[in-house]
Design an enzyme around this catalytic site. Sequence first.
Site, short mmCIF file in Angstrom:
data_model
loop_
_atom_site.label_atom_id
_atom_site.label_comp_id
_atom_site.label_asym_id
_atom_site.label_seq_id
_atom_site.Cartn_x
_atom_site.Cartn_y
_atom_site.Cartn_z
N THR A 180 12.28 -1.67 0.41
CA THR A 180 12.42 -0.68 1.49
C THR A 180 11.10 -0.04 1.91
OG1 THR A 180 12.83 1.02 -0.17
CG2 THR A 180 14.77 -0.03 0.80
N LYS A 181 9.98 -0.57 1.46
CA LYS A 181 8.70 0.06 1.81
C LYS A 181 8.25 -0.38 3.21
CE LYS A 181 8.28 1.76 -2.42
NZ LYS A 181 9.24 2.73 -2.90
N ASN A 182 7.19 0.28 3.70
CA ASN A 182 6.74 0.00 5.07
C ASN A 182 6.22 -1.42 5.25
OD1 ASN A 182 7.45 2.60 5.56
ND2 ASN A 182 5.42 3.33 6.13
#
Length: 379
Positions: A180-182
């Site tokens: 779910t990170k950028n």
Amino acid sequence: MKVEFYKHHLNEDDKKACLEVLDSYFLTTGKVVNDFEEKFANYMQTKYAVGTSSCSNSLFLCLKYYGIQANDEVITTPMSFVATANAIERCGAKPIFVDVEKDTGNLDMEKVEAAITPKTKAIIPVHLYGQMCDMKRLKAIAEKHQLPIIEDACHAFEASREGIRVGQLGDAACFSFYATKNMTSGEGGAVVTNDASLKDWLSKARQHGITKSAADRYGKTYQHYEMHFLGYKANLNNIQAALLINQLDRIEDYAVQRAAIAKRYDAAFAENPYIECPQALPDSKHARHIYTIWVNPLHRDEILGKLQEKGVGVAINYRPIHLMHYYREKYAYQTGQFPNTERIGDSTITIPFYPKLENVEIDYVIKIVNEVTSNLGSD
Ligand SMILES: *Cc1c(COP(=O)(O)O)cnc(C)c1O
């Protein structure tokens, strides 16, 4: 309607790059990782980047480099994912929590110095939600006490504050490429640093402490490897690097898209007396990793449940680390010790926030959040 909590943005370019690696014979750490590291360091404006298996392992390896061990203390924030404090525990050292600022959720620099003791060996700040801590202030404290700063920069790829980026004042900054990170490759991580000796150590420590990687050994002429110290297994592989490398070309566009969504959310919730939001500082480029609202703690879980019932994906970032069972048991922490952290932990709700969100989804989230927070106990 159902609005997913998160959708990644991997595209055809990323899949193609990944397929090229799968069609090659070299899946583990090799040229693609090297290329990615160079490009990532360039993007972060640091001298070096080292690909790892996670931010958790990045933090742990950096602590190990600085010799953190049993009976040492490392200062950090209780308002983070447990991974931050766990890295310290894994060294056998003790996390010393310092409360956060009530409006930003970032480490309160006013309180850091008072927490330093002769046992303190390092400081791990977390740039919460993508807004940087006051690194100038922290750097001054760290220099005075000769302590290394290891930044947990998981939320803050694109951030800057007073012209300073993540990894520029810290001795190392650690990143995650978790789902779910950028930027994501499902799992993965990196450390950026300007310190050549840290970079060299990490490149070995991520692969058992041996001097030649598989890529070196299977080059033109076979090269024997030596093992100089006891390392770990925490390397990024070519498949992950292939998924990541093209995302760097789009990361700033995504940041702009998230900023636009944040602006719409901000405007839509500004009039709602039941919602507060973390403060965005004027001198700061906010990386806008996640969007959280703060609601009345007495109604938080009820609101959370209702949002989910109406199809709005939610998460909690974060429940205070010091109140997690393990930490509470081990160190006898009690409610009330870090009031700003606890207040955020009790009131926060993270809502869907990613570039792929469609206009109708954003409108739906706004409508439902405003409805649910305004009609409590009415059904
Ligand atoms: C995601 C995250 C981590 C852990 O990252 P992994 O790559 O999953 O180990 C650590 N700290 C923060 C603040 C995070 O958001």
